[in-house]
Design a protein around this motif. Structure first.
Motif, mmCIF file in Angstrom:
data_model
loop_
_atom_site.group_PDB
_atom_site.id
_atom_site.type_symbol
_atom_site.label_atom_id
_atom_site.label_comp_id
_atom_site.label_asym_id
_atom_site.label_seq_id
_atom_site.Cartn_x
_atom_site.Cartn_y
_atom_site.Cartn_z
ATOM 1 N N ASP A 171 7.158 3.987 -6.811
ATOM 2 C CA ASP A 171 7.720 4.928 -5.837
ATOM 3 C C ASP A 171 7.996 4.242 -4.500
ATOM 4 O OD1 ASP A 171 8.478 7.669 -5.115
ATOM 5 O OD2 ASP A 171 6.765 7.558 -3.751
ATOM 6 N N GLU A 172 7.121 3.298 -4.110
ATOM 7 C CA GLU A 172 7.357 2.554 -2.870
ATOM 8 C C GLU A 172 8.642 1.733 -2.972
ATOM 9 O OE1 GLU A 172 5.853 2.893 0.005
ATOM 10 O OE2 GLU A 172 4.628 4.422 -0.957
ATOM 11 N N ILE A 176 0.856 -1.185 0.000
ATOM 12 C CA ILE A 176 0.000 0.000 0.000
ATOM 13 C C ILE A 176 0.890 1.233 0.000
ATOM 14 C CG2 ILE A 176 -1.833 -1.196 1.265
ATOM 15 C CD1 ILE A 176 -1.007 0.437 3.738
ATOM 16 N N GLU A 177 0.294 2.372 -0.306
ATOM 17 C CA GLU A 177 1.062 3.610 -0.323
ATOM 18 C C GLU A 177 1.579 3.894 1.091
ATOM 19 O OE1 GLU A 177 0.719 8.105 -2.223
ATOM 20 O OE2 GLU A 177 -1.062 6.843 -2.029
ATOM 21 N N GLY A 178 2.886 4.118 1.196
ATOM 22 C CA GLY A 178 3.513 4.330 2.498
ATOM 23 C C GLY A 178 4.113 3.064 3.082
ATOM 24 N N GLY A 184 3.021 -4.774 3.766
ATOM 25 C CA GLY A 184 3.897 -5.034 2.625
ATOM 26 C C GLY A 184 5.351 -4.734 2.895
ATOM 27 N N HIS A 185 5.641 -3.761 3.772
ATOM 28 C CA HIS A 185 7.038 -3.400 4.016
ATOM 29 C C HIS A 185 7.821 -4.543 4.630
ATOM 30 C CE1 HIS A 185 5.495 -2.919 8.070
ATOM 31 N NE2 HIS A 185 6.726 -2.816 8.509
ATOM 32 N N ARG A 186 7.131 -5.470 5.311
ATOM 33 C CA ARG A 186 7.829 -6.600 5.923
ATOM 34 C C ARG A 186 8.361 -7.567 4.873
ATOM 35 N NH1 ARG A 186 3.166 -8.837 9.422
ATOM 36 N NH2 ARG A 186 4.451 -10.721 9.301
#
Length: 332
Positions: A264-265, A221-223, A231-233
């Motif tokens: 961009d992410e 997701i955005e951010g 998602g960052h994990r």
């Protein structure tokens, strides 16, 4: 392997064995009353070794065993007999595992080759026996070296999946459905966001019995690069994919905008990810008739500067074309 059994992050405490003590012994036997020093050396302490195992794809086996201790070396004895070396301890991990120092977070090693072994905690050296210290001045030394103590480390293991193609998209974009259709994988599929909570791997069968591996990464997701969502994990799993397949649904308000948010992410997480081959798959194209598809194609030709394809996992449309394109990109 169920989704709950996928573990890609564990912390371990490893301790190598102490070296054995050298022996203080003076040789004695019948008719030889002063045979001189003959104390043997101590054995080496056992190592803790991390080994790449191609038959594993998760760190689940380390989830409940966090401490590893190698054996101590045996002590030396008479007749210059050396003590036995301590037994090494092997920790098997999947290919693609990164070893970090838990305290500093510095990367110590990466295991990417089958059978690769890293001594993460080296066993202590055994002490030398008293016969080493004999000289013309001191012919009967009554001292020997103690063994060197082993090492202790806190390490963190991170798994980065080794796959040829990584699926990137927002939650509920159809990534799991696509993976289930073009591979034999059986990911969880449902009509709500964040159905996929752990990465899934599938083998895509291509022409002439050739294959490549595709990974479905939980939705971004955005951010996400700043820690939002989940998602960052799992963004680190994308680092090892040679090709990135961006999946954007055909009913998205703005396809180009969604692609740029995803891009961009990735840029904010690791700019090197932008050097990888990229392809956009516009999913759920069975919702479009020929006229709408032609209009969308005309619009996208002017907006996008990378190749794109229309696919439908449910209607089995464009899947062979997608395989052909991915195979071409992987083998350029």
């Amino acid at each position: 392997m169920t989704e709950g059994n996928f573990v890609d992050y564990v912390k371990l405490h490893v301790t190598s064995g102490n070296g054995g003590k050298g022996s203080v012994h003076l040789h004695r036997e019948k008719y030889i009353t002063k045979g001189g020093p003959d104390g043997g050396d101590g054995g080496r302490g056992g190592h803790v070794i991390i080994r790449a195992n191609p038959n594993m794809w998760t760190l689940y086996h380390l989830k409940f065993k966090r401490h590893f201790r190698a054996e101590h070396g045996g002590h030396g004895s008479k007749n210059r007999s050396s003590g036995a070396d301590g037994g090494d301890v092997y920790v098997d991990v999947p290919l693609g595992t990164v070893i970090r120092d838990t305290e500093t977070q510095n990367i110590l090693h990466e295991l990417t080759e089958e059978g690769q072994e890293i001594i993460i905690a080296e066993g202590g050296m055994g002490g030398r026996g008293n016969w080493h210290f004999k000289n013309s001045v001191n012919q009967t030394p009554r001292y020997a070296q103690p063994g060197v103590e082993g090492q202790q480390y806190d390490i963190t293991l991170e798994l980065k999946i080794l796959a040829d193609v990584g699926l990137v998209g927002f939650p509920n974009a159809g990534k799991s459905t696509l993976l289930s259709v073009i591979t034999s994988a059986k990911p969880k599929i449902a009509d709500y966001e964040f159905t996929t909570l752990k990465p899934n791997l599938g083998i895509v069968e291509y022409r002439d019995f050739q294959t490549f591996v595709m990974a479905d990464i939980p939705g971004i997701i955005e951010g996400a690069a700043e820690g939002k969502g989940i998602g960052h994990r799992f963004l680190r799993h994308i680092e090892r994919n040679s090709t990135l397949l961006f999946l954007v649904p055909a009913d998205a308000p703005d396809i180009k905008e969604q692609y740029e948010i995803l891009l961009d992410e990735l840029r904010r997480y690791n700019p090197d990810l932008l050097d990888k081959e990229r392809l956009i798959a516009i999913s759920k194209c069975d919702m479009l008739d020929d006229e709408l598809k032609a209009e969308l194609k005309t619009e996208l030709d002017t907006q996008l500067n990378i190749p794109y394809l229309f696919v439908s996992s449910v209607a089995q449309q464009g899947l062979q074309e997608l395989k052909d394109k991915l195979w071409q990109m992987l083998n350029n």
